[in-house]
Design a protein around this motif. Structure first.
Motif, PDB file in Angstrom:
ATOM      1  N   GLU A  41       0.822  -1.200   0.000  1.00  0.00           N
ATOM      2  CA  GLU A  41       0.000   0.000   0.000  1.00  0.00           C
ATOM      3  C   GLU A  41       0.863   1.260   0.000  1.00  0.00           C
ATOM      4  OE1 GLU A  41      -3.134   2.721   0.176  1.00  0.00           O
ATOM      5  OE2 GLU A  41      -3.048   0.621  -0.452  1.00  0.00           O
ATOM      6  N   HIS A  42       1.996   1.214   0.700  1.00  0.00           N
ATOM      7  CA  HIS A  42       2.911   2.361   0.743  1.00  0.00           C
ATOM      8  C   HIS A  42       3.335   2.750  -0.668  1.00  0.00           C
ATOM      9  CE1 HIS A  42       6.208   4.944   2.101  1.00  0.00           C
ATOM     10  NE2 HIS A  42       6.980   4.325   1.218  1.00  0.00           N
ATOM     11  N   LEU A  43       3.658   1.764  -1.490  1.00  0.00           N
ATOM     12  CA  LEU A  43       4.122   2.064  -2.836  1.00  0.00           C
ATOM     13  C   LEU A  43       2.964   2.283  -3.807  1.00  0.00           C
ATOM     14  CD1 LEU A  43       6.681   2.481  -4.406  1.00  0.00           C
ATOM     15  CD2 LEU A  43       6.777   0.040  -4.864  1.00  0.00           C
ATOM     16  N   ILE A  44       1.926   1.463  -3.681  1.00  0.00           N
ATOM     17  CA  ILE A  44       0.782   1.568  -4.594  1.00  0.00           C
ATOM     18  C   ILE A  44       0.106   2.935  -4.493  1.00  0.00           C
ATOM     19  CG2 ILE A  44      -1.552   0.692  -5.017  1.00  0.00           C
ATOM     20  CD1 ILE A  44      -0.414  -2.107  -4.278  1.00  0.00           C
ATOM     21  N   SER A  45       0.066   3.493  -3.273  1.00  0.00           N
ATOM     22  CA  SER A  45      -0.632   4.762  -3.053  1.00  0.00           C
ATOM     23  C   SER A  45       0.270   5.986  -3.178  1.00  0.00           C
ATOM     24  CB  SER A  45      -1.263   4.760  -1.654  1.00  0.00           C
ATOM     25  OG  SER A  45      -0.252   4.731  -0.653  1.00  0.00           O
ATOM     26  N   SER A  46       1.482   5.802  -3.686  1.00  0.00           N
ATOM     27  CA  SER A  46       2.454   6.901  -3.653  1.00  0.00           C
ATOM     28  C   SER A  46       2.404   7.810  -4.866  1.00  0.00           C
ATOM     29  CB  SER A  46       3.873   6.331  -3.488  1.00  0.00           C
ATOM     30  OG  SER A  46       4.217   5.534  -4.592  1.00  0.00           O
ATOM     31  N   GLY A  47       1.362   7.692  -5.681  1.00  0.00           N
ATOM     32  CA  GLY A  47       1.158   8.710  -6.709  1.00  0.00           C
ATOM     33  C   GLY A  47       1.650   8.385  -8.097  1.00  0.00           C
ATOM     34  N   GLY A  48       1.990   7.142  -8.388  1.00  0.00           N
ATOM     35  CA  GLY A  48       2.382   6.795  -9.751  1.00  0.00           C
ATOM     36  C   GLY A  48       1.220   6.959 -10.723  1.00  0.00           C
ATOM     37  N   LYS A  49       1.531   7.239 -11.967  1.00  0.00           N
ATOM     38  CA  LYS A  49       0.479   7.472 -12.977  1.00  0.00           C
ATOM     39  C   LYS A  49      -0.209   6.186 -13.403  1.00  0.00           C
ATOM     40  CE  LYS A  49       2.665  11.567 -14.988  1.00  0.00           C
ATOM     41  NZ  LYS A  49       3.870  11.596 -14.137  1.00  0.00           N
ATOM     42  N   ARG A  50       0.393   5.034 -13.131  1.00  0.00           N
ATOM     43  CA  ARG A  50      -0.123   3.738 -13.600  1.00  0.00           C
ATOM     44  C   ARG A  50      -0.243   3.723 -15.117  1.00  0.00           C
ATOM     45  NH1 ARG A  50      -4.141   1.972  -8.623  1.00  0.00           N
ATOM     46  NH2 ARG A  50      -2.446   1.918  -7.101  1.00  0.00           N
ATOM     47  N   LEU A  51       0.789   4.253 -15.747  1.00  0.00           N
ATOM     48  CA  LEU A  51       0.776   4.343 -17.204  1.00  0.00           C
ATOM     49  C   LEU A  51       0.783   2.966 -17.853  1.00  0.00           C
ATOM     50  CD1 LEU A  51       0.921   5.999 -19.783  1.00  0.00           C
ATOM     51  CD2 LEU A  51       3.411   6.132 -19.487  1.00  0.00           C
ATOM     52  N   ARG A  52       1.568   2.047 -17.341  1.00  0.00           N
ATOM     53  CA  ARG A  52       1.696   0.728 -17.978  1.00  0.00           C
ATOM     54  C   ARG A  52       0.358  -0.008 -18.030  1.00  0.00           C
ATOM     55  NH1 ARG A  52       5.683   2.629 -15.411  1.00  0.00           N
ATOM     56  NH2 ARG A  52       7.863   2.516 -16.125  1.00  0.00           N
ATOM     57  N   PRO A  53      -0.384  -0.126 -16.918  1.00  0.00           N
ATOM     58  CA  PRO A  53      -1.690  -0.793 -17.041  1.00  0.00           C
ATOM     59  C   PRO A  53      -2.669  -0.030 -17.924  1.00  0.00           C
ATOM     60  CG  PRO A  53      -1.410   0.122 -14.830  1.00  0.00           C
ATOM     61  CD  PRO A  53      -0.071   0.180 -15.507  1.00  0.00           C
ATOM     62  N   MET A  54      -2.593   1.299 -17.949  1.00  0.00           N
ATOM     63  CA  MET A  54      -3.450   2.050 -18.865  1.00  0.00           C
ATOM     64  C   MET A  54      -3.115   1.724 -20.313  1.00  0.00           C
ATOM     65  SD  MET A  54      -4.237   5.829 -17.256  1.00  0.00           S
ATOM     66  CE  MET A  54      -2.562   6.340 -16.886  1.00  0.00           C
ATOM     67  N   LEU A  55      -1.848   1.506 -20.599  1.00  0.00           N
ATOM     68  CA  LEU A  55      -1.452   1.135 -21.953  1.00  0.00           C
ATOM     69  C   LEU A  55      -2.011  -0.238 -22.329  1.00  0.00           C
ATOM     70  CD1 LEU A  55       2.264   2.343 -21.945  1.00  0.00           C
ATOM     71  CD2 LEU A  55       0.398   3.303 -23.309  1.00  0.00           C
TER      72      LEU A  55
END
Length: 328
Positions: A41-55
């Motif tokens: 959760e610490h890393l998942i919630s740290s604000g990444g754009k999640r570009l790869r899964p969106m791609l």
């Protein structure tokens, strides 16, 4: 490429599916071992754009997909990425990740590595649920290639004999391989033919190469807020990136001696970082790296532009422009 590019088109396009992806990510991070969801959760919630899964979502939609397998594959892609971040921070001894303390600084190296392993296991478990051997082959192959890239970079680190060709092979494995796999599995689950799958793999591969090269530039030109890590971290870690390779190759013998002292022997304080920036500017190493990134970006752009007209195609094109414009 479009002017004033934004990631908003792909965010808007993938929003419904990404809501499902995010819910699945939270479920996949669950465990009776309390430390696992805490670190995840610490890393998942740290604000990444999640570009790869969106791609992954966008590449499936670009080929007319209407099922839900792309959601599971997108969640798997994000978990693979998250696991590599945990492992990278241990290998690189990084203090920050996306502007926050890295997991290893809070919970230690052992916990970070083991939770990364758990996330990889969950990713593969979810891939199997999709029931596509081809998608499993692509993503499992990418996982192996990423690990090879990590080891390759470790063996090449702090050696100024690393060539531009060697470095491009490293980042193709470490970074671009997951971009390529993320975009290739979309048309796979959509039932598209080999040509369409190869085109999307080409798109992701070259986008990933451009993305990493621009990150290399930003380490010397960006800000801590934009990078999510300290400016100059690559330099202080003795990480030999393309701008350094180019400046070293174009430099005088005295300048090459400076790079050897800094990168191989760890003479990399603030004064050394300032000198490194001066040499990078003197030899146009940052601009040359940007030009190489633009070249890769143009290949990705052409691959996306050859798709049939759709909202997904336009979103994929816009991502390339957004990636390139990060440097401005």
């Amino acid at each position: 490429m479009p002017a004033r590019a934004s990631i908003e088109p792909i965010v808007r396009l993938t929003s419904p599916a990404m809501g499902e992806v995010n819910a699945m990510i939270l479920a996949m991070a669950g465990s009776n071992v309390a430390l696992i969801p805490e670190i995840a959760e610490h890393l998942i919630s740290s604000g990444g754009k999640r570009l790869r899964p969106m791609l992954t979502i966008a590449s499936a939609l670009a080929h007319g997909y209407s099922g839900d397998a792309h959601v599971k594959l997108a969640a798997s892609v994000e978990f693979m990425h998250t696991a590599t971040l945990l492992h990278d921070d241990v290998v690189d001894e990084s203090d920050l990740r996306r502007g926050k303390q890295s997991a290893r600084m809070i919970w230690g190296n052992q916990a970070s590595v083991l939770v990364g392993d758990f996330l990889l296991g969950q990713a593969f478990k979810t891939m199997v649920e999709v029931g596509s051997l081809e998608a499993l082959r692509i993503l499992s192959g990418a996982s192996a290639v990423i690990a090879e890239g990590e080891v390759w970079q470790l063996s090449a680190a702090k050696h100024m004999t690393t060539s531009e060709a060697d470095y491009l092979q490293v980042i193709e494995a470490k970074t671009a391989a997951l971009f390529a796999a993320a975009t290739e599995v979309g048309p796979v689950v959509a039932g598209a033919g080999p040509e369409a799958c190869a085109r999307m793999r080409d798109y992701g591969l070259h986008l990933g190469l451009a993305f990493q090269l621009l990150d290399d530039v930003l380490d010397y030109r960006g800000t801590a807020k934009a990078l999510g890590k300290n400016v100059g971290d690559d330099f202080r870690e003795g990480k030999i990136t393309l701008p350094v390779i180019l400046a070293h190759g174009r430099g005088t013998e005295a300048e090459r001696a400076f790079w050897r002292e800094a990168m191989e022997k760890g003479v990399n304080d603030d004064a050394a970082l300032a000198e490194a920036r001066r040499l990078l500017d003197r030899h146009g190493a940052l601009e040359a790296t940007i030009e190489r990134a633009r070249g890769f970006g143009n290949v990705a752009f052409s691959a996306a532009a050859s798709l049939p007209p759709s909202e997904a195609r336009e979103a994929l094109i816009e991502v390339v422009a957004f990636c390139i414009e990060r440097i401005n």
